[in-house]
Design a protein around this motif. Structure first.
Motif, PDB file in Angstrom:
ATOM      1  N   GLY A  65       0.798  -1.219   0.000  1.00 51.29           N
ATOM      2  CA  GLY A  65       0.000   0.000   0.000  1.00 51.29           C
ATOM      3  C   GLY A  65       0.829   1.265   0.000  1.00 51.29           C
ATOM      4  O   GLY A  65       0.283   2.366  -0.002  1.00 51.29           O
ATOM      5  N   ASP A  66       2.151   1.136  -0.024  1.00 52.50           N
ATOM      6  CA  ASP A  66       3.031   2.309   0.013  1.00 52.50           C
ATOM      7  C   ASP A  66       3.147   2.955  -1.368  1.00 52.50           C
ATOM      8  O   ASP A  66       3.197   2.269  -2.386  1.00 52.50           O
ATOM      9  CB  ASP A  66       4.425   1.915   0.493  1.00 52.50           C
ATOM     10  N   THR A  67       3.216   4.274  -1.368  1.00 46.87           N
ATOM     11  CA  THR A  67       3.551   5.025  -2.575  1.00 46.87           C
ATOM     12  C   THR A  67       5.022   5.391  -2.462  1.00 46.87           C
ATOM     13  O   THR A  67       5.440   6.011  -1.478  1.00 46.87           O
ATOM     14  CB  THR A  67       2.691   6.285  -2.700  1.00 46.87           C
ATOM     15  N   ILE A  68       5.821   5.003  -3.462  1.00 45.06           N
ATOM     16  CA  ILE A  68       7.278   5.047  -3.334  1.00 45.06           C
ATOM     17  C   ILE A  68       7.897   5.849  -4.474  1.00 45.06           C
ATOM     18  O   ILE A  68       7.439   5.777  -5.613  1.00 45.06           O
ATOM     19  CB  ILE A  68       7.859   3.609  -3.369  1.00 45.06           C
ATOM     20  N   LEU A  69       8.938   6.603  -4.149  1.00 48.63           N
ATOM     21  CA  LEU A  69       9.765   7.248  -5.162  1.00 48.63           C
ATOM     22  C   LEU A  69      10.945   6.320  -5.405  1.00 48.63           C
ATOM     23  O   LEU A  69      11.894   6.296  -4.638  1.00 48.63           O
ATOM     24  CB  LEU A  69      10.227   8.630  -4.696  1.00 48.63           C
ATOM     25  N   GLU A  70      10.849   5.543  -6.475  1.00 45.45           N
ATOM     26  CA  GLU A  70      11.818   4.473  -6.737  1.00 45.45           C
ATOM     27  C   GLU A  70      12.942   4.950  -7.651  1.00 45.45           C
ATOM     28  O   GLU A  70      12.744   5.778  -8.535  1.00 45.45           O
ATOM     29  CB  GLU A  70      11.083   3.299  -7.400  1.00 45.45           C
ATOM     30  N   GLU A  71      14.135   4.397  -7.423  1.00 46.68           N
ATOM     31  CA  GLU A  71      15.276   4.643  -8.308  1.00 46.68           C
ATOM     32  C   GLU A  71      15.309   3.521  -9.335  1.00 46.68           C
ATOM     33  O   GLU A  71      15.496   2.353  -8.996  1.00 46.68           O
ATOM     34  CB  GLU A  71      16.574   4.657  -7.512  1.00 46.68           C
ATOM     35  N   SER A 122      -3.344  13.303 -11.221  1.00 48.55           N
ATOM     36  CA  SER A 122      -4.785  13.127 -11.397  1.00 48.55           C
ATOM     37  C   SER A 122      -5.344  12.563 -10.101  1.00 48.55           C
ATOM     38  O   SER A 122      -5.333  11.354  -9.874  1.00 48.55           O
ATOM     39  CB  SER A 122      -5.067  12.173 -12.559  1.00 48.55           C
ATOM     40  N   LEU A 123      -5.810  13.442  -9.242  1.00 49.89           N
ATOM     41  CA  LEU A 123      -6.167  13.050  -7.882  1.00 49.89           C
ATOM     42  C   LEU A 123      -7.274  11.994  -7.844  1.00 49.89           C
ATOM     43  O   LEU A 123      -7.236  11.091  -7.020  1.00 49.89           O
ATOM     44  CB  LEU A 123      -6.580  14.282  -7.080  1.00 49.89           C
ATOM     45  N   GLY A 124      -8.254  12.087  -8.752  1.00 48.07           N
ATOM     46  CA  GLY A 124      -9.347  11.115  -8.749  1.00 48.07           C
ATOM     47  C   GLY A 124      -8.864   9.720  -9.067  1.00 48.07           C
ATOM     48  O   GLY A 124      -9.033   8.776  -8.283  1.00 48.07           O
ATOM     49  N   THR A 125      -8.228   9.559 -10.232  1.00 48.64           N
ATOM     50  CA  THR A 125      -7.760   8.247 -10.669  1.00 48.64           C
ATOM     51  C   THR A 125      -6.672   7.708  -9.748  1.00 48.64           C
ATOM     52  O   THR A 125      -6.710   6.542  -9.331  1.00 48.64           O
ATOM     53  CB  THR A 125      -7.211   8.326 -12.104  1.00 48.64           C
ATOM     54  N   GLU A 126      -5.704   8.531  -9.420  1.00 53.37           N
ATOM     55  CA  GLU A 126      -4.584   8.059  -8.614  1.00 53.37           C
ATOM     56  C   GLU A 126      -4.998   7.776  -7.173  1.00 53.37           C
ATOM     57  O   GLU A 126      -4.443   6.897  -6.523  1.00 53.37           O
ATOM     58  CB  GLU A 126      -3.428   9.053  -8.691  1.00 53.37           C
ATOM     59  N   ARG A 127      -5.982   8.516  -6.681  1.00 53.37           N
ATOM     60  CA  ARG A 127      -6.485   8.226  -5.334  1.00 53.37           C
ATOM     61  C   ARG A 127      -7.080   6.820  -5.275  1.00 53.37           C
ATOM     62  O   ARG A 127      -6.878   6.083  -4.304  1.00 53.37           O
ATOM     63  CB  ARG A 127      -7.549   9.244  -4.927  1.00 53.37           C
ATOM     64  N   TYR A 143       0.792  12.641  -1.919  1.00 56.08           N
ATOM     65  CA  TYR A 143       0.290  11.284  -1.775  1.00 56.08           C
ATOM     66  C   TYR A 143       0.079  10.855  -0.328  1.00 56.08           C
ATOM     67  O   TYR A 143      -0.589   9.851  -0.077  1.00 56.08           O
ATOM     68  CB  TYR A 143       1.251  10.306  -2.467  1.00 56.08           C
ATOM     69  N   GLY A 144       0.632  11.604   0.594  1.00 57.70           N
ATOM     70  CA  GLY A 144       0.512  11.214   1.992  1.00 57.70           C
ATOM     71  C   GLY A 144      -0.886  11.350   2.554  1.00 57.70           C
ATOM     72  O   GLY A 144      -1.270  10.634   3.484  1.00 57.70           O
TER      73      GLY A 144
END
Length: 725
Positions: free
Chosen positions: A11-17, A38-43, A351-352
C-alpha cells in the motif's frame, strides 16, 4: 532516475530509483519538467493498494471468480502464488507528463530533439512514449499549463460523444479537475452549462469560469433546478465526471434530461439503471473511453498507425492537440485550477493524505538535469569474477516473475543483471530476488565478460535477433519458446550457432516435469511406435493480443503449441517427419488458436495435438494420453497420472509441476560445469520446423514434410556459414 510507483501489496507510494528507458522505435524519449497528479484516478489506485486482501477482493468480484476457477483446476498453492505474484508488481503512477524530447526513435519524423511535448507518460524523470501519444506544445503555453493536456482530452472525448450544438443546455455532474475542464470546454462550444458538486471551492471555481454551478449540500434539488432553468424542458445532455458508487447519480441524470437526451459517463458510478427512466424518454447512455479513438489499440498507439482524418476526425492525439490549442488561444484557462506545486522529492506532500486532500490540481516539479540518464542501477556490490555460470536476464514480464525467477532461486543461480524496457519491472524483481544490477540496456549483459548465460524472455518477435546477438557475444543462451517465428530467423540462428561453441536452450519445460519423466520411463526407449493424444484447453485470448499478432507473437500455434510438439517428441523418442493441421471455421490465410495438429514420427509414432481456445476455464487445461502395447497412460493437468495395463503401477500424483524447477536446475548446473544443452539442438530445430509446418499445412491443405524443410534449411545454413567466414 526517479519514478513514483504504487506498491499494491504494502500500500506504500514510493519514489523508486530505476534505470532510465532507452528510446524505442516509433517513440520519443522525454526528460520530464512537470507532471500533473490526477487526484481522482490516482487516489483510487492508492486506496486500492492500501486495502487489505479481503477489501481488494470485494472491490474486484470478477477477479475472485477467476481465482476460484483456477483453484479448482490448478490447485490452491499455484493459484495463490499467481495472485501474490500479481500483487507484487507495482503500478507506475501518472499519465499527464510534460517535458523536452532528448532522443527520437527510428521511424519518428514528427518530433526532433529539443521539442517540448505533452504526453501520457508516468511520473518519472524520463519517459519513452509512442509518437501517437505525444503532442508538440505551442510556444505561448507554459509547461505547467501543458500538463493539463491529457486530462483535458479525457473531458473533450466525453464532449465529442455528447455532440453538443450551440445553445444547448448541458449538465456536468462532478466539478473535480475533469469536470471543471469539461464545463469550460462546453461553454466554449456555445452551450449553457450547469454544474453540480458538493465541494464549495470547486463550485466557486466553476462560477468564476462562467458556469452556473451549485452545491447540492445547500439543499438544492438538482432535478428541479435543471427543469426550472430549462423552462421545464430538461437538459439536452448530462456529462457525469463524478466518482461515486451510488446509483442515485445515474437516476438523477435520467430525471433531469429532456426526452431523447444524451447521458455520457466519464467518471465511475453505480450503474443500476432504471428501465422506466430511460424507456419513457428514449434516453441514450454511453461510456467515454479515455482520451479518444485509438486508446488501447496497439496498432495505433504502439505501432504508430494513424487513422485517416477523413474517417476518424478526432483521435486521442488530435484531442491532445485540440486541448493545447484551446489553452493557447485562451479559450481554456487552467492556471486557476493549480492548487499546489511540489518538487518531485517531496511527493509525499501530495500522496501522503490523498483521501482528505482538498487539492484540485497538484503539479510535480522536476529538476532540470543536464546529464546523461543512467541506464544501469547497481543494487548490490556482489563480486562475480570467480564464479562460473553467471546469468543475465532480458525481460521482466509476468512469466519471468511467476516462473523463471522462483525456479532460478531454487537452483541457487548467480544472476548479475536483469533488463526490461521500462526499468521498473526489472528493478522490482532485482530487489525481490537479490539480483545485482537492473538495466534498460540489454547490451550491457552481452558486453560483460562475467556473464556466461543470457536468458531471453521478451516478446516472441525479439527472440531470434537476441539469440543471434548473444551467440555472437560468445554467450550460452536460454530462450523462452518459440526459438524463432519463421524459417529465415531459424536459419540465422543456426548460422550463428555453427560459428560458436555455445549452447542454445529453449524453454520446452514440459518434458522436465516429474510426471512426464514417469511417463517416459513407463513407455520406455524402444523403437516401438506409440499413439499420443494431447488436448490443450488453452483458453480464450482476444484477437488484438500481441500473442495473436503474427508479426509480434507468431500466433498461438508457433508461440505456444510448440510446447506440446516437443513433449510428444520426447515421449515418442523420435523426430517429427510429417505434419498436418486443420482448424475450426477459419480462412486458411488467417491465424487460429482452435486447431488439431497431426504428427507422424520417423519411428511410426502418431500424435494428435488438440489445441483449443473455446473451452471452459473450469476444465483442466492440459491432458495427455499415451497408448502403447495394450497399455494406457493418462496425465491430468500435471497433477495426476493414471496407468492401465502396467504391472506395479496404477497412479502417481504431485502438486502441479510443469517442469520449470527441474529445467532450470539442469540449465544452471550445465552452464556452471560445462556440458551439452539440456535439449539436443536437432530436437529443438525439429520442433520449431514442425510448428512452421503446421501453419503451412493449414494454408495449403496438405501434409508437410519436415525432413524436406530440414534439408532446405541445411543448404541455407551452409550459405550463411560461408558468408560469415
Amino acid at each position: 532516475m526517479k519514478q513514483i510507483i504504487q506498491d499494491l501489496k504494502s500500500g506504500d507510494t514510493i519514489l523508486e530509483e530505476v534505470p532510465a528507458p532507452i528510446v524505442k522505435s516509433g517513440q520519443v524519449l522525454v526528460q520530464t519538467s512537470r507532471s500533473l497528479v490526477s487526484l481522482g484516478t490516482e487516489r483510487m489506485l492508492v486506496e486500492f493498494g492500501k486495502a487489505n486482501f479481503l477489501q481488494k477482493a470485494r472491490q474486484q468480484p470478477d477477479k475472485v471468480k477467476q481465482v476460484l476457477d483456477k483453484v479448482k483446476t490448478d490447485g490452491l498453492k499455484p493459484t495463490m502464488d499467481a495472485v501474490f505474484n500479481k500483487l507484487g508488481q507495482p503500478l507506475p503512477l501518472g499519465y499527464c507528463n510534460v517535458g523536452k524530447v532528448v532522443a527520437v526513435g527510428k521511424g519518428v519524423n514528427e518530433f526532433k530533439v529539443g521539442d517540448r511535448v505533452a504526453s501520457n507518460g508516468h511520473h518519472a524523470e524520463y519517459v519513452s512514449v509512442p509518437q501517437n501519444l505525444a503532442a508538440r506544445i505551442p510556444d505561448n503555453i507554459s509547461d505547467e499549463e501543458a500538463a493539463f493536456t491529457v486530462i483535458g482530452a479525457i473531458g473533450l472525448q466525453g464532449i465529442r460523444l455528447v455532440n453538443p450544438t450551440f445553445g444547448e443546455t448541458v449538465v456536468v455532474v462532478g466539478l473535480g479537475l475533469i469536470g471543471l475542464l469539461t464545463a469550460q470546454m462546453l461553454k466554449a462550444n456555445g452551450c449553457r452549462v450547469i454544474g453540480f458538486d458538493f465541494d464549495a471551492r470547486k463550485v466557486k471555481l466553476a462560477e468564476q469560469a462562467g458556469i452556473l454551478a451549485y452545491n447540492p449540500a445547500e439543499g438544492i434539488n438538482q432535478v428541479k433546478l435543471v427543469q426550472t432553468v430549462t423552462n421545464e424542458i430538461g437538459a439536452d445532455a448530462v456529462v457525469i465526471t463524478a466518482s461515486n458508487k451510488s446509483n442515485e447519480i445515474i437516476a438523477q441524470a435520467a430525471q433531469m434530461s429532456r426526452k431523447r437526451g444524451r447521458i455520457v459517463l466519464i467518471g465511475v458510478i453505480g450503474l443500476d439503471i432504471s428501465r422506466a427512466d430511460f424507456y419513457e424518454k428514449e434516453l441514450t447512455f454511453q461510456v467515454s473511453c479515455s482520451y479518444g479513438p485509438g486508446r488501447y489499440d496497439e496498432s495505433y498507439e504502439q505501432k504508430g498507425n494513424d487513422y485517416p482524418i477523413g474517417f476518424v476526425r478526432w483521435t486521442e492525439k488530435r484531442n491532445f492537440e485540440a486541448v493545447l490549442h484551446a489553452i493557447s488561444s485562451g479559450v481554456l484557462d487552467v492556471t486557476p485550477l493549480i492548487t499546489e506545486r511540489v518538487p518531485l522529492a517531496e511527493y509525499e506532500q501530495i500522496y501522503g493524505n490523498m483521501s482528505s486532500s482538498g487539492s484540485i490540481a497538484s503539479i510535480l516539479v522536476y529538476e532540470d538535469k543536464n546529464q546523461t540518464p543512467e541506464r544501469v542501477v547497481n543494487l548490490l556490490t556482489n563480486s562475480f569474477s570467480d564464479q562460473k555460470g553467471v546469468l543475465g536476464i532480458i525481460g521482466a514480464g509476468n512469466f519471468t516473475s511467476a516462473m523463471i525467477l522462483p525456479s532460478l532461486k531454487k537452483a541457487n543461480a548467480s544472476i548479475k543483471y536483469i533488463a526490461s524496457s521500462g526499468g521498473l519491472s526489472s528493478t522490482t524483481l532485482a530487489k525481490k530476488y537479490g539480483i545485482a544490477n537492473t538495466t534498460t540496456d540489454y547490451k550491457q549483459l552481452l558486453l560483460d565478460p562475467e556473464v556466461d548465460l543470457v536468458l531471453v524472455t521478451t516478446r516472441h518477435n525479439m527472440h531470434a535477433s537476441m539469440v543471434v546477438e548473444a551467440l555472437q557475444a560468445d554467450k550460452h543462451v536460454f530462450v523462452e519458446k518459440p526459438l524463432a517465428l519463421n524459417e529465415q530467423e531459424l536459419s540465422e540462428i543456426i548460422g550463428a550457432y555453427s560459428l560458436k561453441k555455445k549452447t542454445i536452450n529453449v524453454g520446452f519445460n514440459r518434458r522436465f516435469a516429474p510426471l512426464a519423466a514417469k511417463m517416459k520411463k513407463l513407455v520406455g526407449n524402444s523403437d516401438t511406435p506409440i499413439n499420443i493424444v494431447a488436448t490443450i484447453n488453452a483458453g480464450f485470448i482476444p484477437a488484438d493480443s500481441w500473442v495473436q499478432d503474427m508479426e509480434t507473437g507468431g500466433g498461438r500455434i508457433i508461440g505456444e503449441a510448440c510446447h506440446f510438439i516437443d513433449l510428444c517428441s520426447y515421449l515418442a523418442g523420435s523426430m517429427v517427419k510429417l505434419v498436418c493441421m486443420n482448424a475450426m471455421g477459419v480462412n486458411p490465410e488467417e491465424n487460429t488458436d482452435n486447431a488439431t495438429i497431426l504428427l507422424q514420427y520417423e519411428n511410426g509414432t502418431n500424435a494428435v495435438i488438440n489445441y483449443f481456445a473455446n473451452g471452459s476455464k473450469a476444465y483442466a487445461k492440459e491432458r495427455v494420453e499415451v497408448y502403447s502395447q495394450e497399455k494406457t497412460l493418462v496425465l491430468d493437468n500435471w497433477r495426476s497420472l493414471k496407468g492401465y495395463g502396467f504391472k506395479g503401477f496404477s497412479s502417481a500424483s504431485s502438486g502441479q509441476d510443469k517442469g520449470h524447477a527441474n529445467q532450470f536446475s539442469l540449465l544452471v548446473e550445465n552452464v556452471r560445469n560445462g556440458g551439452e544443452a539440456i535439449i539436443p539442438m536437432d530436437e529443438i530445430v525439429n520442433t520449431t520446423l514442425a510448428s512452421f509446418a503446421a501453419i503451412e499445412s493449414l494454408k495449403t491443405g496438405q501434409w508437410v514434410n519436415v525432413q524436406n524443410k530440414k534439408t532446405e534449411l541445411k543448404s541455407e545454413e551452409k550459405e550463411l556459414y560461408v558468408a560469415s567466414v
